[in-house]
Design a protein around this motif. Structure first.
Motif, short mmCIF file in Angstrom:
data_model
loop_
_atom_site.label_atom_id
_atom_site.label_comp_id
_atom_site.label_asym_id
_atom_site.label_seq_id
_atom_site.Cartn_x
_atom_site.Cartn_y
_atom_site.Cartn_z
N GLU A 1 0.83 -1.21 0.00
CA GLU A 1 0.00 0.00 0.00
C GLU A 1 0.87 1.26 0.00
O GLU A 1 0.55 2.24 -0.67
N ALA A 2 1.98 1.23 0.73
CA ALA A 2 2.89 2.38 0.74
C ALA A 2 3.50 2.60 -0.65
O ALA A 2 3.65 3.74 -1.10
N LEU A 3 3.84 1.51 -1.33
CA LEU A 3 4.42 1.61 -2.67
C LEU A 3 3.41 2.19 -3.65
O LEU A 3 3.76 3.06 -4.46
N VAL A 4 2.16 1.74 -3.57
CA VAL A 4 1.12 2.27 -4.44
C VAL A 4 0.88 3.75 -4.14
O VAL A 4 0.71 4.57 -5.05
N GLY A 5 0.88 4.11 -2.85
CA GLY A 5 0.68 5.50 -2.48
C GLY A 5 1.77 6.42 -3.02
O GLY A 5 1.52 7.57 -3.37
N ARG A 6 2.98 5.88 -3.14
CA ARG A 6 4.10 6.71 -3.59
C ARG A 6 4.24 6.73 -5.10
O ARG A 6 4.54 7.78 -5.69
N PHE A 7 4.06 5.57 -5.75
CA PHE A 7 4.34 5.49 -7.19
C PHE A 7 3.11 5.17 -8.04
O PHE A 7 3.22 5.13 -9.27
N GLY A 8 1.96 4.92 -7.42
CA GLY A 8 0.78 4.50 -8.18
C GLY A 8 0.37 5.47 -9.26
O GLY A 8 -0.06 5.06 -10.35
N LYS A 9 0.52 6.75 -9.00
CA LYS A 9 0.08 7.75 -9.98
C LYS A 9 0.89 7.67 -11.27
O LYS A 9 0.42 8.09 -12.34
N TYR A 10 2.10 7.13 -11.20
CA TYR A 10 2.93 7.05 -12.39
C TYR A 10 2.56 5.88 -13.29
O TYR A 10 2.99 5.83 -14.45
N VAL A 11 1.82 4.93 -12.75
CA VAL A 11 1.39 3.77 -13.56
C VAL A 11 -0.14 3.69 -13.62
O VAL A 11 -0.70 2.62 -13.79
N PHE A 12 -0.80 4.83 -13.44
CA PHE A 12 -2.26 4.93 -13.59
C PHE A 12 -3.01 4.11 -12.54
O PHE A 12 -4.10 3.60 -12.81
N LEU A 13 -2.43 3.99 -11.34
CA LEU A 13 -3.09 3.26 -10.26
C LEU A 13 -3.22 4.17 -9.04
O LEU A 13 -2.32 4.20 -8.18
N PRO A 14 -4.31 4.94 -8.92
CA PRO A 14 -4.47 5.81 -7.76
C PRO A 14 -4.66 4.99 -6.49
O PRO A 14 -5.24 3.91 -6.53
#
Length: 205
Positions: A80-93
């Motif tokens: 969840e921390a990884l998605v929160g930090r980098f998710g916007k770069y791979v179209f995953l809010p």
């Protein structure tokens, strides 16, 4: 037609397999555009269409298992921390990821199947499945079924349009609009169902 996708497809079924696998890791271009293109240009008959379906579904499953193994290795908090930090770069809010995780907790198989039919979410559903330590076989089975439904729909549409004078970009844009509309209606239906359920519980409670 020139570009990276036709260049990769010049390697035949191996190129198709590579595109289907990589598309699940980074959705650029979107899978429905790629599948439409394949159906229009790489399937001269029904036999080839079935072969393309088998190859692209296999690639989709392997791409999903990549994210599953990554999520399993990271664990719930780190994923969840990884998605929160980098998710916007791979179209995953992060909000989409949290909703997916909540759906997994309620019904893992159904969430995996439905997520396969939602653009962007279908690419990264394996992260949540792995992070929550879901059993790999049910996840793979749901991914297989969802990939068959998704891939066959767009491959068949492209196959039906083969030989015509179609602009792939404009057709792809119309498909994106249709998919977004269906997705919005789907989530509105889920929201209505949730609100109605809460209302009924309040009345009976």
């Amino acid at each position: 037609m020139t570009g990276p996708v036709p260049a990769i497809l010049s390697f035949g079924l191996l190129g198709v397999f590579c595109i289907a696998s990589v598309e699940k890791i980074f959705p650029a271009p979107p899978s429905h555009i790629v599948l439409l293109f394949l159906g229009m240009t790489a399937a001269p008959d029904m036999g080839w269409l079935a072969l393309l379906l088998a190859v692209t579904v296999t690639g989709s499953i392997l791409g999903s298992l990549f994210w599953y193994l990554l999520g399993r290795r990271l664990g719930e908090a780190r994923a969840e921390a990884l998605v929160g930090r980098f998710g916007k770069y791979v179209f995953l809010p992060p909000t989409a990821y949290r909703k997916l995780a909540e759906a997994y907790r309620r019904n893992a198989f159904r969430a995996s199947l439905v997520a396969q039919l939602v653009p962007t979410v279908r690419n990264y559903l394996g992260i949540g499945a792995g992070a929550l330590r879901l059993a790999v076989l049910p996840f793979a089975a749901a991914t297989l079924l969802g990939a068959v439904l998704w891939n066959s729909a767009f491959l068949s549409l492209g196959y039906l349009m083969r030989g015509g004078d179609h602009n792939l970009v404009s057709v792809g844009f119309r498909i994106i609009v249709m998919v977004v509309v269906v997705e919005v209606l789907f989530f509105l239906g889920l929201r209505y169902r949730a609100v109605r359920r809460r209302s009924e519980e309040a009345v009976h409670g």
